[in-house]
Design an enzyme around this catalytic site. Structure first.
Site, PDB file in Angstrom:
ATOM      1  N   ARG A 131       0.810  -1.200  -0.066  1.00 44.53           N
ATOM      2  CA  ARG A 131       0.101   0.094  -0.012  1.00 44.53           C
ATOM      3  C   ARG A 131       0.858   1.237  -0.062  1.00 44.53           C
ATOM      4  NH1 ARG A 131      -3.261  -2.850   3.948  1.00 44.53           N
ATOM      5  NH2 ARG A 131      -4.810  -3.764   2.889  1.00 44.53           N
ATOM      6  N   LYS A 153       4.420  11.659 -10.923  1.00 40.73           N
ATOM      7  CA  LYS A 153       3.719  11.147 -11.527  1.00 40.73           C
ATOM      8  C   LYS A 153       4.270   9.551 -11.995  1.00 40.73           C
ATOM      9  CE  LYS A 153       0.935  14.269 -14.628  1.00 40.73           C
ATOM     10  NZ  LYS A 153       0.869  14.613 -15.938  1.00 40.73           N
ATOM     11  N   GLU A 195      12.552  19.124 -23.696  1.00 42.86           N
ATOM     12  CA  GLU A 195      11.674  19.602 -22.491  1.00 42.86           C
ATOM     13  C   GLU A 195      12.262  20.730 -21.799  1.00 42.86           C
ATOM     14  OE1 GLU A 195       8.848  18.120 -21.540  1.00 42.86           O
ATOM     15  OE2 GLU A 195       9.034  16.067 -22.342  1.00 42.86           O
ATOM     16  N   LYS A 237       9.227  23.322 -13.026  1.00 37.20           N
ATOM     17  CA  LYS A 237       8.406  22.401 -12.574  1.00 37.20           C
ATOM     18  C   LYS A 237       8.012  22.215 -11.250  1.00 37.20           C
ATOM     19  CE  LYS A 237       6.955  17.745 -13.406  1.00 37.20           C
ATOM     20  NZ  LYS A 237       7.002  16.516 -14.141  1.00 37.20           N
ATOM     21  N   GLU A 247      -3.030  17.731 -11.149  1.00 35.74           N
ATOM     22  CA  GLU A 247      -3.303  18.282 -12.235  1.00 35.74           C
ATOM     23  C   GLU A 247      -4.636  18.602 -12.307  1.00 35.74           C
ATOM     24  OE1 GLU A 247      -1.110  16.685 -15.824  1.00 35.74           O
ATOM     25  OE2 GLU A 247      -2.687  16.839 -17.017  1.00 35.74           O
ATOM     26  N   ARG A 253      -0.755  22.828 -13.644  1.00 34.70           N
ATOM     27  CA  ARG A 253       0.190  21.415 -14.089  1.00 34.70           C
ATOM     28  C   ARG A 253      -0.160  21.084 -15.487  1.00 34.70           C
ATOM     29  NH1 ARG A 253       2.569  16.353 -10.614  1.00 34.70           N
ATOM     30  NH2 ARG A 253       3.592  15.662 -12.166  1.00 34.70           N
ATOM     31  N   ASN A 257       2.030  20.212 -20.120  1.00 30.92           N
ATOM     32  CA  ASN A 257       1.847  19.431 -21.241  1.00 30.92           C
ATOM     33  C   ASN A 257       1.908  20.294 -22.832  1.00 30.92           C
ATOM     34  OD1 ASN A 257       1.280  17.045 -19.704  1.00 30.92           O
ATOM     35  ND2 ASN A 257      -0.681  17.850 -19.252  1.00 30.92           N
ATOM     36  N   HIS A 260       2.479  18.429 -25.898  1.00 31.72           N
ATOM     37  CA  HIS A 260       2.365  17.254 -25.770  1.00 31.72           C
ATOM     38  C   HIS A 260       1.031  16.479 -26.375  1.00 31.72           C
ATOM     39  CE1 HIS A 260       5.614  17.706 -23.173  1.00 31.72           C
ATOM     40  NE2 HIS A 260       5.570  16.317 -22.592  1.00 31.72           N
ATOM     41  N   HIS A 264       1.981  13.235 -28.325  1.00 36.37           N
ATOM     42  CA  HIS A 264       1.104  11.856 -27.890  1.00 36.37           C
ATOM     43  C   HIS A 264       0.814  11.170 -29.119  1.00 36.37           C
ATOM     44  CE1 HIS A 264       1.075  13.130 -23.353  1.00 36.37           C
ATOM     45  NE2 HIS A 264       2.382  12.424 -23.809  1.00 36.37           N
ATOM     46  N   HIS A 277      10.589  10.120 -27.101  1.00 42.09           N
ATOM     47  CA  HIS A 277       9.366  11.257 -26.567  1.00 42.09           C
ATOM     48  C   HIS A 277       9.847  12.818 -26.725  1.00 42.09           C
ATOM     49  CE1 HIS A 277       6.214  12.762 -24.055  1.00 42.09           C
ATOM     50  NE2 HIS A 277       7.130  13.403 -23.364  1.00 42.09           N
TER      51      HIS A 277
HETATM   52  N1  GLY Z   1       5.298  15.665 -17.415  1.00 47.63           N
HETATM   53  C1  GLY Z   1       4.197  16.529 -17.007  1.00 47.63           C
HETATM   54  C2  GLY Z   1       3.844  16.608 -15.513  1.00 47.63           C
HETATM   55  O1  GLY Z   1       4.720  15.682 -14.848  1.00 47.63           O
HETATM   56  O2  GLY Z   1       2.900  17.046 -15.311  1.00 47.63           O
END
Ligand code: GLY
Length: 376
Positions: A131, A153, A195, A237, A247, A253, A257, A260, A264, A277
């Site tokens: 958990r 993430k 990036e 960031k 997000e 947040r 993107n 992106h 994507h 990427h």
């Molecule tokens: N790579 C985008 C984020 O971490 O929100």
């Protein structure tokens, strides 16, 4: 910076402020040999498991293992096959098995040593094993240093969705040894720079100007230039994640993107085989610039200025001749996680250093961007 330094450089700390989940990003040349000592002083993990892959492990695993051993931190290193395939149910299941075999308990931690794939998978296992246990990010690619390792993430892939199964789980610390970039293939360094450029466009025009002036140094792996670019990217960031950890709807947040939505679609339509990427993000930023200019939101001159720097970084600014037809790429755009109720969402620039989420871009305008995108 093509050879590892024998003495550690100056240490820079970027805090990620998230209340009880706050942590530090430490950036330093020659950090890997010091990591065990720092971990032992700051955390009292009962045991650690270092997760890496068969490319990175032989390059940096020994240094990390020695450092942990010297500091008296008990643990082992486990190497996975390299590549995106590691973010699967099967590999995830085998990693849980190793955690149980190694006797990791709720006071233990996983250490992700590698690029984004290793970080995402290790973070997801840490989020769910017993958990949830602690984990530490030790990114070794530029892309992972400036993006994937920061912000919590974590994910594995599902056959129907890249990063489709995941959790928000913040690391306890991020350690960035810029010497690791000395062994990074040039193509991956450039992909990471995509990036970095993104942060300038989305949040900080002065940083973008600095990148224009210092691109040659970055491509030549100048240690000081890379350390500054990484620090500024992490600061941007960290500030955004500090304001909007998960997000949320209407939160900041989503701005991360930038480029992106197109990227994507391009990656999924080419089965994640032809573009790294960061390369897809480079093309995606160019297309986002064209869409913003077409909608009259952003000056064409600034969009072209960004495209020029992307191109100068040796990144793609066009689709490839053999990429799928525009209609297929457009259809894939609708499968993006950011799509809501069938409506396309794009992060678009309104000036250099300022971006917004636009929620109802008409589908035909996005299709036109795919149709008009040069190929070569
Ligand atoms: N790579 C985008 C984020 O971490 O929100």
């Amino acid at each position: 910076m093509t050879t590892p330094q024998s003495t550690p450089g100056a240490s820079q700390i970027v805090p990620v402020e998230l209340g009880a989940r706050s942590y530090q990003i430490r950036i330093q040349a020659g950090l890997l040999p010091l990591l065990g000592q720092d971990l032992a002083a700051r955390f009292k993990f009962s045991r650690v498991l270092v997760v890496s892959d068969q490319h990175i492990g032989p390059l940096h695993g020994g240094t990390l293992a020695t450092s942990l051993h010297r500091a008296g931190v008990p643990g082992e290193i486990f190497l996975l096959p390299p590549g995106e395939g590691a973010k699967s149910w099967e590999v995830c299941g085998s990693l849980y098995g190793v955690c149980f075999q190694q006797g990791l308990d709720r006071g233990s931690a996983l250490i992700a040593l590698g690029g984004g794939v290793i970080g995402d998978l290790t973070g997801f296992v840490a989020a769910t094993y017993m958990r949830g246990i602690d984990f530490v990010q030790v990114p070794t690619t530029l892309l992972a240093m400036v993006d994937a390792s920061v912000g919590g993430k974590t994910a594995i892939d599902h056959p129907q969705s890249k990063n489709g199964i995941g959790a928000f789980h913040q690391p306890r610390a991020v350690y960035i040894d810029t010497d690791a970039l000395g062994t990074l293939p040039a193509r991956e360094l450039r992909a990471g720079l995509a990036e970095v450029l993104k942060y300038g466009v989305l949040e900080d025009a002065a940083f973008f100007e600095w990148l224009e002036a210092n691109l040659a140094k970055l491509l030549a792996r100048d240690g000081a230039a890379l350390a500054y670019a990484i620090r500024r990217s992490c600061e941007i960031k960290a500030a955004i994640v500090g304001q909007d950890e998960r997000e949320s709807e209407g939160g900041r947040r989503a701005l991360l993107n930038y480029g992106h939505t197109f990227a994507h679609a391009l990656e999924s339509c080419t089965n994640y085989q032809s573009y790294l990427h960061g390369e897809a993000v480079a093309v995606g930023m160019v297309l986002a610039g064209q869409l913003a200019a077409r909608r009259g939101l952003w000056s064409k001159a600034e969009a072209e200025r960004v495209e020029a720097l992307i191109s100068k970084a040796g990144l793609p600014v066009k689709l490839r001749k053999d990429d799928p037809p525009p209609e297929d790429l457009h259809a894939a755009t609708f499968r993006d996680k950011k799509t809501r109720g069938g409506k396309l969402r794009f992060v678009l620039a309104t000036r250099l250093g300022a971006t917004e989420v636009f929620k109802d871009v008409p589908a035909d305008e996005a299709l036109k961007v795919w149709q008009d995108a040069p190929r070569g």
